[in-house]
Write a protein that holds these residues in place. Sequence first.
Motif, PDB file in Angstrom:
ATOM      1  N   LEU A  80      81.799  -6.297  52.260  1.00 50.97           N
ATOM      2  CA  LEU A  80      81.659  -6.701  53.667  1.00 50.97           C
ATOM      3  C   LEU A  80      80.204  -7.011  53.967  1.00 50.97           C
ATOM      4  CD1 LEU A  80      83.640  -4.201  55.925  1.00 50.97           C
ATOM      5  CD2 LEU A  80      84.116  -6.572  55.485  1.00 50.97           C
ATOM      6  N   PHE A  82      78.179  -7.800  57.476  1.00 49.87           N
ATOM      7  CA  PHE A  82      78.352  -7.896  58.924  1.00 49.87           C
ATOM      8  C   PHE A  82      77.256  -8.756  59.559  1.00 49.87           C
ATOM      9  CE2 PHE A  82      80.317  -3.798  57.955  1.00 49.87           C
ATOM     10  CZ  PHE A  82      81.460  -3.834  58.715  1.00 49.87           C
ATOM     11  N   HIS A  86      73.332  -3.580  58.554  1.00 46.61           N
ATOM     12  CA  HIS A  86      73.765  -2.201  58.323  1.00 46.61           C
ATOM     13  C   HIS A  86      73.248  -1.657  57.002  1.00 46.61           C
ATOM     14  CE1 HIS A  86      76.090  -2.022  61.923  1.00 46.61           C
ATOM     15  NE2 HIS A  86      76.790  -3.066  61.579  1.00 46.61           N
ATOM     16  N   LEU A  87      71.959  -1.856  56.779  1.00 44.04           N
ATOM     17  CA  LEU A  87      71.329  -1.244  55.604  1.00 44.04           C
ATOM     18  C   LEU A  87      71.165   0.238  55.911  1.00 44.04           C
ATOM     19  CD1 LEU A  87      68.584  -3.911  54.869  1.00 44.04           C
ATOM     20  CD2 LEU A  87      70.867  -3.719  53.891  1.00 44.04           C
ATOM     21  N   PHE A  88      71.390   1.080  54.920  1.00 42.01           N
ATOM     22  CA  PHE A  88      71.291   2.522  55.149  1.00 42.01           C
ATOM     23  C   PHE A  88      69.829   2.872  55.435  1.00 42.01           C
ATOM     24  CE2 PHE A  88      74.875   2.279  51.913  1.00 42.01           C
ATOM     25  CZ  PHE A  88      75.844   2.214  52.907  1.00 42.01           C
ATOM     26  N   PRO A  89      69.547   3.404  56.614  1.00 42.54           N
ATOM     27  CA  PRO A  89      68.144   3.569  57.014  1.00 42.54           C
ATOM     28  C   PRO A  89      67.405   4.662  56.253  1.00 42.54           C
ATOM     29  CG  PRO A  89      69.614   4.439  58.706  1.00 42.54           C
ATOM     30  CD  PRO A  89      70.477   3.796  57.677  1.00 42.54           C
ATOM     31  N   HIS A  90      68.136   5.561  55.590  1.00 38.89           N
ATOM     32  CA  HIS A  90      67.470   6.651  54.877  1.00 38.89           C
ATOM     33  C   HIS A  90      67.205   6.283  53.418  1.00 38.89           C
ATOM     34  CE1 HIS A  90      71.764   7.018  54.314  1.00 38.89           C
ATOM     35  NE2 HIS A  90      71.612   7.880  53.333  1.00 38.89           N
ATOM     36  N   MET A  91      67.473   5.043  53.058  1.00 34.23           N
ATOM     37  CA  MET A  91      67.225   4.599  51.680  1.00 34.23           C
ATOM     38  C   MET A  91      66.317   3.372  51.724  1.00 34.23           C
ATOM     39  SD  MET A  91      71.064   4.646  50.166  1.00 34.23           S
ATOM     40  CE  MET A  91      72.173   6.009  50.455  1.00 34.23           C
ATOM     41  N   TYR A  99      73.389   1.106  45.769  1.00 39.09           N
ATOM     42  CA  TYR A  99      74.414   2.030  46.274  1.00 39.09           C
ATOM     43  C   TYR A  99      75.801   1.695  45.708  1.00 39.09           C
ATOM     44  CZ  TYR A  99      76.983   5.055  49.447  1.00 39.09           C
ATOM     45  OH  TYR A  99      77.798   6.032  49.963  1.00 39.09           O
ATOM     46  N   GLY A 100      76.203   0.447  45.846  1.00 37.92           N
ATOM     47  CA  GLY A 100      77.525   0.047  45.344  1.00 37.92           C
ATOM     48  C   GLY A 100      77.536  -0.115  43.833  1.00 37.92           C
ATOM     49  N   ARG A 145      73.331  -6.169  48.062  1.00 39.91           N
ATOM     50  CA  ARG A 145      74.017  -4.878  47.941  1.00 39.91           C
ATOM     51  C   ARG A 145      75.520  -5.083  47.761  1.00 39.91           C
ATOM     52  NH1 ARG A 145      73.743  -0.890  53.068  1.00 39.91           N
ATOM     53  NH2 ARG A 145      74.926  -2.611  53.957  1.00 39.91           N
ATOM     54  N   THR A 146      76.070  -6.010  48.532  1.00 45.04           N
ATOM     55  CA  THR A 146      77.510  -6.278  48.432  1.00 45.04           C
ATOM     56  C   THR A 146      77.852  -6.892  47.074  1.00 45.04           C
ATOM     57  OG1 THR A 146      77.632  -6.615  50.806  1.00 45.04           O
ATOM     58  CG2 THR A 146      79.427  -7.524  49.512  1.00 45.04           C
ATOM     59  N   SER A 149      78.050  -4.572  44.101  1.00 41.54           N
ATOM     60  CA  SER A 149      79.179  -3.634  44.025  1.00 41.54           C
ATOM     61  C   SER A 149      80.354  -4.279  43.286  1.00 41.54           C
ATOM     62  CB  SER A 149      79.605  -3.187  45.420  1.00 41.54           C
ATOM     63  OG  SER A 149      80.194  -4.259  46.127  1.00 41.54           O
TER      64      SER A 149
ATOM     65  N   TYR B 122      78.064   2.074  59.187  1.00 40.48           N
ATOM     66  CA  TYR B 122      77.441   2.555  57.946  1.00 40.48           C
ATOM     67  C   TYR B 122      78.517   3.183  57.044  1.00 40.48           C
ATOM     68  CZ  TYR B 122      72.750   2.179  60.020  1.00 40.48           C
ATOM     69  OH  TYR B 122      71.596   1.728  60.592  1.00 40.48           O
ATOM     70  N   VAL B 125      80.762   0.434  55.627  1.00 36.31           N
ATOM     71  CA  VAL B 125      80.086  -0.292  54.550  1.00 36.31           C
ATOM     72  C   VAL B 125      80.086   0.548  53.271  1.00 36.31           C
ATOM     73  CG1 VAL B 125      77.848  -1.146  53.758  1.00 36.31           C
ATOM     74  CG2 VAL B 125      78.656  -1.722  56.035  1.00 36.31           C
ATOM     75  N   THR B 128      83.424   0.425  51.555  1.00 44.41           N
ATOM     76  CA  THR B 128      83.708  -0.840  50.869  1.00 44.41           C
ATOM     77  C   THR B 128      82.807  -1.021  49.644  1.00 44.41           C
ATOM     78  OG1 THR B 128      82.165  -2.081  52.253  1.00 44.41           O
ATOM     79  CG2 THR B 128      84.437  -2.004  52.988  1.00 44.41           C
ATOM     80  N   LEU B 129      81.706  -0.264  49.588  1.00 45.49           N
ATOM     81  CA  LEU B 129      80.836  -0.352  48.407  1.00 45.49           C
ATOM     82  C   LEU B 129      81.290   0.603  47.308  1.00 45.49           C
ATOM     83  CD1 LEU B 129      77.353  -0.603  50.169  1.00 45.49           C
ATOM     84  CD2 LEU B 129      78.492  -2.391  48.858  1.00 45.49           C
ATOM     85  N   LEU B 144      71.996  11.190  57.377  1.00 42.27           N
ATOM     86  CA  LEU B 144      71.698  10.569  58.670  1.00 42.27           C
ATOM     87  C   LEU B 144      71.748  11.573  59.826  1.00 42.27           C
ATOM     88  CD1 LEU B 144      73.440   7.059  58.493  1.00 42.27           C
ATOM     89  CD2 LEU B 144      71.034   7.630  58.229  1.00 42.27           C
TER      90      LEU B 144
END
Lengths: 352, 226
Positions: A80, A82, A86-91, A99-100, A145-146, A149, B122, B125, B128-129, B144
Amino acid sequence: MLLKVDVTKRFPGFVSQVRFATNTIRSGLFGPSGSGKSTLMHMIAGLLKPDTGRITLHDRVLFDSDQSVNFAPEDRRIGLVFQHAHLFPHMNVEKNLHYGYRRTKSGRNDLNPQQICHNLQLDELLKRNVTSLSGGERQRVALGRTLLSNPSLVLMDEPLSGLDDQLRYQIIPYLQRVTSEYSIPLLYISHNVDEMRMMAEDVFMMGDNGSIIAQIEPDELARGSKETQQRGYLNMIHLTEPSVSGMLVTYQWGASELILVNRGQPSSGLFGLSSRDILVFKAFPEAGSPRNILSFTVGEIRQTEWMVQVELLINSHRLIAEIVPQSLDELGLVSGMTVYGAIKASAFRKLY
Amino acid sequence: MITLSPQDFSAIVLSLKVATSATLLALPFGFGVAYLLAIKKIRGKVFIEGIVNLPLVLPPVVIGYLLMLLLGKSGFIGSFLDKIGITLMFSLKGAVIASTVVGFPLLVRSIRTGLEAIDLNYLSVARTLGAGWFDTVWSIMIPLSARAILAGMTLMFARSLGEFGATIILAGNIPGITQTIPLAIFQYTSMPGGDSMALGLCVVSIILSYLVLMTGELVSRYLARG
């Protein structure tokens, strides 16, 4: 069949009933806001369970209400992207990208992270904090990132609608390049005609009632059917081999040449040309300011609500000019006739 | 000059044991309940929320009494526990249970606030990953909401250090076994000449609580910097 969807989902006051099948590697889903595009995307990805129906991808059943099949999102491998990245803010960027990738079964992922990073020009960003990225960079990371995966299908839900035109047209070549290079099927969701035209090979149109009302070619979408109620550039043309001459640039357009205003750093790419910026002459105009006067053969003539769209053919290319019905009558245009089209050097807009 | 007796040291150690055990015991349940309230779409959320928050508004003595009815030897749960050889009344375990129940709403409220602030996309996503539910909780949800979890743990720990009413009913006030700092202070203030000893433990209590809050704040700032 690549993707086959036949699902129904009921909400208070709205029923999403969608049925379509596509074999195209890059399909589009076009419709107004509130038509249920995102709902459909969530159902395909496994994030929302349809009430009834069936979804298959590459003949693999992902959901079937009759057989009580409903694969979890992580088992569907549908990526997905969007509107917001929606990148993971803690990484950081690198961890987001991996990640994937780390969660694909060993041996299944034949994608090379370095290669994807290189293609998306992310090499310099890997150690950066995601909060410091620009909008375009964020979307490129989200796309990388998508892809990493190893998805069997990528769903893009208006991925560029939060960006301005300049950024949007910067990112589209990345999207086109990676999806075609890695042969990853794509379902592109948008209500922007230009994006749809550049990203999709066939377009499914959704109506206000949450169902598919038509399947059309992207060019047809741009020609402004009643359903779309908006249009993009009717003419998108690839120009190559720029040659600068003072304030003007001469580009190759197939076997023809087009002269454009030099707006600085000319390069090959996709240009937009409004159908209303092409003047049609029955005979060669002797004296005039337009820098481009080309000989065309008239193709299809199509009457729309207010205007007439005239297809102008040259070599293997096509332009659409729009004229008023009175002009059509006075010029006596018919298919197969030779006419001249005049285009101002300033009428072109570089898209990417 | 403040001097502490061996009994005081025992009360300090017991307080730290009870507060640590109660916080760690409540954490998984607190996260689970906060998850239900913040993320899941379930019916009767208001009802669950009311029950979870009840210890916040009930007098601790009432909580202690209700726990005694429930966990005592003739209680609904206590009779069962008694059969398998577990006694909660007048034991350190009882003190931990009392602190857990009293501090639980503080933990849940804090974690819930943190979870509600997470953009649910989040989580979508991540799924789906390729991340399963537990993986998503571990790799996305907990990091988080880490600051909120820490804030909840800090509040609960501090509340447990000061817990008195429920503990004295359920666990009694037995020096060396269930006597925590507040219970020891209570004992000193009700015996002749105990004022200076009570004051000594009050100072210790202030220092401990301050250290807990400061540690929580510093770790929270560290997490915020990433």
